[in-house]
Design a protein around this motif. Structure first.
Motif, mmCIF file in Angstrom:
data_model
loop_
_atom_site.group_PDB
_atom_site.id
_atom_site.type_symbol
_atom_site.label_atom_id
_atom_site.label_comp_id
_atom_site.label_asym_id
_atom_site.label_seq_id
_atom_site.Cartn_x
_atom_site.Cartn_y
_atom_site.Cartn_z
ATOM 1 N N MET A 169 1.007 -1.626 -0.173
ATOM 2 C CA MET A 169 0.526 -0.274 -0.182
ATOM 3 C C MET A 169 0.857 1.429 0.009
ATOM 4 S SD MET A 169 -2.856 -0.789 -0.495
ATOM 5 C CE MET A 169 -2.458 -2.318 -0.855
ATOM 6 N N ILE A 170 1.790 1.342 0.800
ATOM 7 C CA ILE A 170 2.813 2.395 0.794
ATOM 8 C C ILE A 170 3.877 2.464 -0.337
ATOM 9 C CG2 ILE A 170 4.456 3.834 2.482
ATOM 10 C CD1 ILE A 170 3.598 1.846 4.702
ATOM 11 N N GLY A 171 4.061 1.076 -1.426
ATOM 12 C CA GLY A 171 4.753 1.721 -2.515
ATOM 13 C C GLY A 171 3.731 2.046 -3.238
ATOM 14 N N ILE A 172 2.416 1.583 -3.516
ATOM 15 C CA ILE A 172 2.088 2.563 -4.284
ATOM 16 C C ILE A 172 1.775 3.717 -3.938
ATOM 17 C CG2 ILE A 172 -1.080 1.882 -5.012
ATOM 18 C CD1 ILE A 172 -1.163 -0.412 -4.064
ATOM 19 N N GLY A 173 1.353 4.142 -3.352
ATOM 20 C CA GLY A 173 1.197 5.634 -2.219
ATOM 21 C C GLY A 173 2.700 6.576 -3.142
ATOM 22 N N VAL A 174 3.569 5.442 -2.648
ATOM 23 C CA VAL A 174 4.679 5.934 -3.419
ATOM 24 C C VAL A 174 5.427 7.063 -5.273
ATOM 25 C CG1 VAL A 174 7.254 6.382 -3.984
ATOM 26 C CG2 VAL A 174 6.111 5.406 -1.639
ATOM 27 N N ILE A 193 -6.492 1.638 16.206
ATOM 28 C CA ILE A 193 -7.832 2.854 15.065
ATOM 29 C C ILE A 193 -6.275 3.705 14.372
ATOM 30 C CG2 ILE A 193 -8.042 5.063 15.669
ATOM 31 C CD1 ILE A 193 -10.405 3.844 17.570
ATOM 32 N N ILE A 194 -4.594 3.993 15.629
ATOM 33 C CA ILE A 194 -3.778 4.382 15.636
ATOM 34 C C ILE A 194 -2.884 3.720 14.345
ATOM 35 C CG2 ILE A 194 -0.904 5.041 16.535
ATOM 36 C CD1 ILE A 194 -2.759 5.451 18.906
ATOM 37 N N ILE A 195 -2.716 2.486 14.053
ATOM 38 C CA ILE A 195 -1.492 1.967 13.293
ATOM 39 C C ILE A 195 -3.270 1.879 11.925
ATOM 40 C CG2 ILE A 195 -1.693 0.138 12.933
ATOM 41 C CD1 ILE A 195 -0.710 -1.018 15.379
ATOM 42 N N THR A 196 -4.603 2.173 11.864
ATOM 43 C CA THR A 196 -5.033 1.648 10.633
ATOM 44 C C THR A 196 -5.202 3.239 10.475
ATOM 45 O OG1 THR A 196 -6.395 0.104 11.103
ATOM 46 C CG2 THR A 196 -7.126 1.454 9.568
ATOM 47 N N ILE A 206 -0.341 7.392 5.508
ATOM 48 C CA ILE A 206 1.527 8.206 4.430
ATOM 49 C C ILE A 206 0.492 7.640 2.961
ATOM 50 C CG2 ILE A 206 2.580 7.086 4.080
ATOM 51 C CD1 ILE A 206 2.975 5.088 7.087
ATOM 52 N N TYR A 207 -0.403 7.101 3.100
ATOM 53 C CA TYR A 207 -0.349 6.600 1.098
ATOM 54 C C TYR A 207 -1.929 7.692 0.880
ATOM 55 C CZ TYR A 207 -4.217 3.221 1.569
ATOM 56 O OH TYR A 207 -5.682 2.991 1.449
ATOM 57 N N THR A 208 -2.381 8.305 1.440
ATOM 58 C CA THR A 208 -3.388 9.002 1.068
ATOM 59 C C THR A 208 -2.655 10.707 0.882
ATOM 60 O OG1 THR A 208 -4.801 7.732 2.015
ATOM 61 C CG2 THR A 208 -5.733 9.719 1.379
ATOM 62 N N VAL A 209 -1.699 10.988 2.302
ATOM 63 C CA VAL A 209 -0.599 12.409 1.824
ATOM 64 C C VAL A 209 -0.257 12.262 0.801
ATOM 65 C CG1 VAL A 209 0.251 13.323 3.044
ATOM 66 C CG2 VAL A 209 -1.809 12.745 4.629
ATOM 67 N N VAL A 210 0.251 11.115 0.400
ATOM 68 C CA VAL A 210 1.540 10.829 -0.144
ATOM 69 C C VAL A 210 1.240 11.088 -2.247
ATOM 70 C CG1 VAL A 210 3.780 9.785 -0.889
ATOM 71 C CG2 VAL A 210 3.190 10.149 1.160
ATOM 72 N N GLY A 211 0.067 10.303 -1.977
ATOM 73 C CA GLY A 211 -0.424 9.826 -3.672
ATOM 74 C C GLY A 211 -1.477 10.736 -3.797
ATOM 75 N N GLY A 212 -2.201 10.762 -3.335
ATOM 76 C CA GLY A 212 -3.886 11.516 -3.679
ATOM 77 C C GLY A 212 -4.386 10.347 -4.314
ATOM 78 N N SER A 262 -5.177 18.645 5.333
ATOM 79 C CA SER A 262 -6.576 18.529 5.327
ATOM 80 C C SER A 262 -6.748 17.026 5.418
ATOM 81 C CB SER A 262 -7.480 19.395 4.467
ATOM 82 O OG SER A 262 -7.124 20.582 4.674
ATOM 83 N N VAL A 263 -6.238 16.075 4.766
ATOM 84 C CA VAL A 263 -6.372 14.920 4.732
ATOM 85 C C VAL A 263 -5.971 14.588 6.233
ATOM 86 C CG1 VAL A 263 -5.575 12.908 4.277
ATOM 87 C CG2 VAL A 263 -5.565 14.140 2.277
ATOM 88 N N ALA A 264 -5.269 15.012 6.658
ATOM 89 C CA ALA A 264 -4.795 14.643 8.600
ATOM 90 C C ALA A 264 -5.823 14.873 9.196
ATOM 91 C CB ALA A 264 -3.011 14.798 8.213
ATOM 92 N N LEU A 265 -6.143 16.567 9.004
ATOM 93 C CA LEU A 265 -6.637 16.593 10.365
ATOM 94 C C LEU A 265 -8.029 15.828 9.996
ATOM 95 C CD1 LEU A 265 -6.325 20.429 9.408
ATOM 96 C CD2 LEU A 265 -5.946 19.079 11.432
#
Length: 496
Positions: free
Chosen positions: A16-21, A171-174, A180-186, A383-386
């Motif tokens: 998932m993180i690789g796809i975000g990058v 909750i925190i891990i999910t 990570i992947y949403t903020v980075v890759g949109g 905004s994603v993080a907030l």
């Protein structure tokens, strides 16, 4: 916790993180790229992305849990959803893809509504963005509840983060991995991860019921049927104990599809109009297989639990219990990943749509009209993080029910946006005043209905699902107000 489970889970997280990058390097240079992926989604990605972002944790937790308790009578929810999704692809998808481009190349639902009804542009963007952010905070919270429940059930005492409970840790891990992947890759990262997650979810819902039925301790269809009949003959009845109001409340879940921003935004992003029928066929096939699997899991899981003397304290965890009990650790890890996929695919989509409204319909509209593309993308990421943090606060109550939170948010969106999206695309006479009236009346009706408790009990009988009065009230408000006010000639004919 067996090492095989960790191997599967870490492989999933890394993918998932690789796809975000990858998406960050490919499609985040402009706000249209970050919010809508440059409108380049292929049919298969658009279809599975819409499906995976739609189904969420309720597909593997909420729906099987309801089937476990109530039997086939609860399957009407799935049938209503299937019919609603089909008509969403048929009526909304091609028109929304075409008209969002035609009306000023809108990249968010509020922007489309503002462009479609310029006489009420500012009010529409503001009100619709507020509705999106509020209901998505609740909707995203339902996904985090599912993630927290997975860690609480499957990883009890394994991970310790500052003395937090297993539920809070989940909750925190999910949320952390999704951010990570949403903020980075949109949008592109969200859509590509949704595609992978949709495939994982479907495979899990094929494998799990099959093993429950035909594996050790299963006994096949006949044994399952006999066991369920011995417990309660109504479990295998489509209608026993089901009132007309109960049936109507179940099947009208399908009305919600027309107003779900995180789903219909996929229609806006598909690469061209000709791809819509192909995407529809792929999406509906995926949905049929997944819903049948979820219904089967709940029913046959109940039979398996009874035959083998299992105690299931929380029916919504039947998927987790069986995954841990019946499979090799590597497969168990894959099944846990499927549940996380269901949760994360929806959370990421909702976070991105909510953040795009905050960015495009608040920041760019009121705070910095001349914001550069780089500034807009940065604000979108913040905004994603907030929104994620607010959703985590809402989800902090471990007593929250996944299906309950989903049903409230689903009804809110369905009533506020469903009639408006349909009429704005298909009825030329709809005007800005009617649009505002429908959105406000629909959202308010849902919230008042819930506050009065009519969704639990109505006139001494069973509750009426809040989307029914909300959708009807919104539809009437749009038609009546549009007819009662002057036609501002806001509709623009599309030349073909």
């Amino acid at each position: 916790m067996d090492i095989g489970v960790w191997i599967s889970l870490f492989a999933y997280f890394a993918l998932m993180i690789g796809i975000g990058v990858y998406a960050m390097r490919t499609s985040t240079s402009t706000s249209e790229d970050y919010v809508l992926g440059g409108r380049t989604l292929s049919p298969k990605v658009a279809a599975l992305s819409a499906g995976a972002s739609d189904m969420s944790g309720w597909l593997l937790l909420g729906l099987p849990g309801t089937m476990f308790v109530s039997g086939l009578g609860s399957a009407w929810i799935g049938i209503g959803l299937f019919v609603g999704a089909f008509f969403n692809w048929l009526l909304v998808a091609p028109r929304l893809r075409e008209q969002t481009v035609h009306y000023g190349n809108a990249i968010t639902i509020p922007a489309f509504l503002a462009n479609r009804f310029p006489t009420r542009a500012l009010s529409l963007r503001t009100v619709s963005a507020i509705v999106i952010v509020i209901f998505f905070a609740v909707y995203t919270a339902s996904g985090l509840v599912a993630g927290g429940r997975l860690f609480e059930s499957a990883f009890a005492g394994v991970i310790d983060i500052g003395g937090l409970s297993d539920y809070a840790t989940g909750i925190i891990i999910t949320l952390g991995v999704v951010l990570i992947y949403t903020v980075v890759g949109g949008f592109l990262a969200v859509s590509l991860t949704d595609f992978v997650q949709g495939c994982i979810m479907m495979l899990a819902l094929i494998i799990m019921p099959a093993v429950v039925l035909f594996g050790e301790g299963g006994g096949g269809f006949t044994q399952a049927s006999d066991t369920l009949n011995s417990v309660d003959p109504t479990l295998l009845s489509w209608t026993a104990g089901l009132t007309f109001i109960g049936w109507l409340s179940a099947v009208t879940w399908g009305l919600g599809y027309f107003g779900q921003p995180h789903i219909i935004v996929r229609f806006m992003a598909i690469r061209n109009l000709k791809d819509v029928p192909t995407a529809r066929n792929i999406g509906m096939s995926w949905m049929a297989i997944s819903l049948i699997g979820a219904v089967s899991l709940g029913l046959f899981g109940r039979a398996y639990a009874v035959r083998n003397g299992m105690t299931v304290d929380n029916p919504e965890t039947i998927f987790i219990i069986l995954a841990d009990l019946l499979f090799h650790p590597l497969i168990t890890g894959f099944l846990y990943a499927a549940l996380l996929a269901a949760v994360m695919s929806t959370i990421s989509s909702q976070l991105l749509v909510a953040s795009s409204s905050l960015t495009e319909d608040f920041y760019r509209l009121f705070l910095n009209r001349n914001a550069s593309e780089k500034q807009t993308v940065t604000v979108g990421r913040i905004s994603v993080a907030l929104v994620g943090i607010v959703a985590a606060i809402i989800a902090s109550d471990p007593e929250s029910q996944v299906l309950g939170l989903v049903s409230n948010a689903w009804a809110g969106f369905g009533a506020a946006f469903g009639p408006l999206i349909l009429l704005s695309l298909m009825w030329k006479r709809t005007n800005g005043s009617g649009a505002i009236a429908g959105m406000v009346v629909g959202a308010a009706t849902v919230m008042i209905w819930i506050a009065l408790g009519y969704n639990a009990e109505f006139l001494g009988g069973p509750g009426v699902y809040e989307i029914i009065p909300g959708f009807i009230a919104s539809l009437i408000a749009i038609v009546v107000v549009s007819r009662a006010t002057a036609d501002a000639n806001e509709y623009r004919h599309i030349e073909r």
